[in-house]
Design an enzyme around this catalytic site. Structure first.
Site, PDB file in Angstrom:
ATOM      1  CG  LEU A  35      -2.032  -1.056   1.260  1.00 28.93           C
ATOM      2  CD1 LEU A  35      -2.646  -1.027   2.823  1.00 28.93           C
ATOM      3  CD2 LEU A  35      -2.867  -0.968   0.330  1.00 28.93           C
ATOM      4  CG  ASP A  36       0.443   4.314  -2.706  1.00 26.00           C
ATOM      5  OD1 ASP A  36       1.464   3.512  -3.341  1.00 26.00           O
ATOM      6  OD2 ASP A  36      -0.434   4.951  -3.293  1.00 26.00           O
ATOM      7  NE  ARG A  37       4.561   9.129   3.088  1.00 25.48           N
ATOM      8  CZ  ARG A  37       5.346  10.111   2.482  1.00 25.48           C
ATOM      9  NH1 ARG A  37       6.519  10.259   2.770  1.00 25.48           N
ATOM     10  NH2 ARG A  37       4.604  11.081   1.882  1.00 25.48           N
ATOM     11  NE  ARG A  83      -1.954   8.668  -4.493  1.00 24.57           N
ATOM     12  CZ  ARG A  83      -0.655   8.764  -4.145  1.00 24.57           C
ATOM     13  NH1 ARG A  83       0.169   7.713  -4.006  1.00 24.57           N
ATOM     14  NH2 ARG A  83      -0.163  10.160  -4.166  1.00 24.57           N
TER      15      ARG A  83
END
Length: 334
Positions: free
Chosen positions: A135-137, A238
């Protein structure tokens, strides 16, 4: 940054040799490279590795990032949603990087996992123990970790074959006219920004990408949606949401803003709370969100050891709940 005063005994030494003597645990080649990358200053002036220091000078030095391939265990609390002898399911908080990378060598999920668990898969190498997907930060929510290689390979095959069901909760800037739809446009590297992805047709980096969304609530020019990506490209949700004109709130890369105040949210939602005296000026200026409004809420996999289908749920984190509660409190939804 470390700071040193050059003693008489070091007068005339090259700065890379002087710093090697001062900084245990680093080779001279590591020190030299760090100085070459503007990491060394003498009396406030950036210098090159061949610079010779003089007695009494003040040297400031930015320590180089660790070069070890091993994950360094760190005692970081984890929110464990499920665990058996083959896998672990974690509710990752926003702000936590999954695995070490340049600029993020500590505080990672892998460091926390290495501290807590004796055995993790090593399919993806020593810097990514147990990591099957990521997962993205600044995306919170469900992430699955493999304890051994057999489980890891089985899980990886499920991702590869697109057998994993994922549901994200997102809050977007913009109004979606359709209640539900598929976004099917290919993604690839951004043409000039290295840290971004972009919608790209017929490019060598292009890969098919498919995302389904369904509107849950509309609040003026803000929309809450459930999102189910079929593919798993980098930054897919996103980029896809920004592509249709509704970027994720507080998405620094794709929405152009990284924080959101209470007043900004109220105005974006088309709600006039100021004139009704609901909030003070200070309250309207308070930052209520400082990361992208994206949460991995559900994940469904087949457990490799039991062959049972399992769905894991991560509760909505407090910051996103506050945003939704504010929207619901301040006006009528549609």
């Amino acid at each position: 940054m470390r700071q040193f005063v050059v003693p008489d005994s070091a007068d005339g030494l090259r700065i890379d040799l002087f710093l090697t003597q001062c900084c245990d645990g680093y080779s001279r080649s590591q020190i030299r490279l760090a100085v070459q990358e503007d990491g060394g200053e003498v009396d406030g002036r950036i210098v090159r590795p061949s610079f010779k220091v003089r007695s009494g000078q003040i040297v400031r030095f930015r320590l180089p990032e660790p070069s070890s391939d091993d994950t360094i265990p760190e005692n970081i609390p984890l929110d464990i949603l499920y665990e058996d002898d083959g896998l672990v399911v974690v509710n990752k908080p926003a702000g936590m990087v999954v695995h070490p990378a340049r600029g993020n060598w500590s505080g990672t999920l892998t460091s926390a996992l290495a501290f807590r668990f004796q055995s993790l898969s090593d399919v993806n190498g020593p810097t990514r123990p147990g990591i099957v997907h990521r997962l993205d930060r600044d995306t919170s929510g469900v992430i699955v970790v493999a304890k051994n290689n057999a489980v890891h390979l089985h899980l990886a095959a499920q991702w590869h074959d697109r057998e994993v069901a994922k549901k994200y909760i997102a809050i977007t800037a913009g109004r979606l006219d359709r209640d539900r739809d598929w976004i099917n446009v290919p993604l690839g590297r951004h043409p000039y920004q290295r840290d971004k992805q972009a919608v790209r047709e017929n490019h060598e980096s292009s890969k098919p990408a498919s995302t389904f969304y369904e509107v849950q609530e509309r609040y003026g020019r803000v929309t809450r949606v459930d999102v189910a990506p079929k593919t798993g490209r980098t930054h897919q949700i996103r980029v896809h949401m920004a592509h249709i004109g509704c970027p994720i709130l507080c998405d620094r890369l794709y929405a152009g803003h990284a924080t959101l105040t209470r007043g900004e949210l109220i105005r974006a939602a088309g709600l006039d709370a100021t004139h009704r005296g609901v909030w003070t000026t200070g309250q309207l200026g308070e930052v209520i969100l400082d990361r992208q409004a994206l949460h991995a809420a559900e994940l469904t996999i087949v457990n490799p050891q039991t062959n049972a289908e399992m769905t894991f749920h991560a509760p909505l984190p407090d910051d996103l709940r506050r945003v939704i509660d504010l929207l619901n409190r301040s006006g009528e939804t549609e």
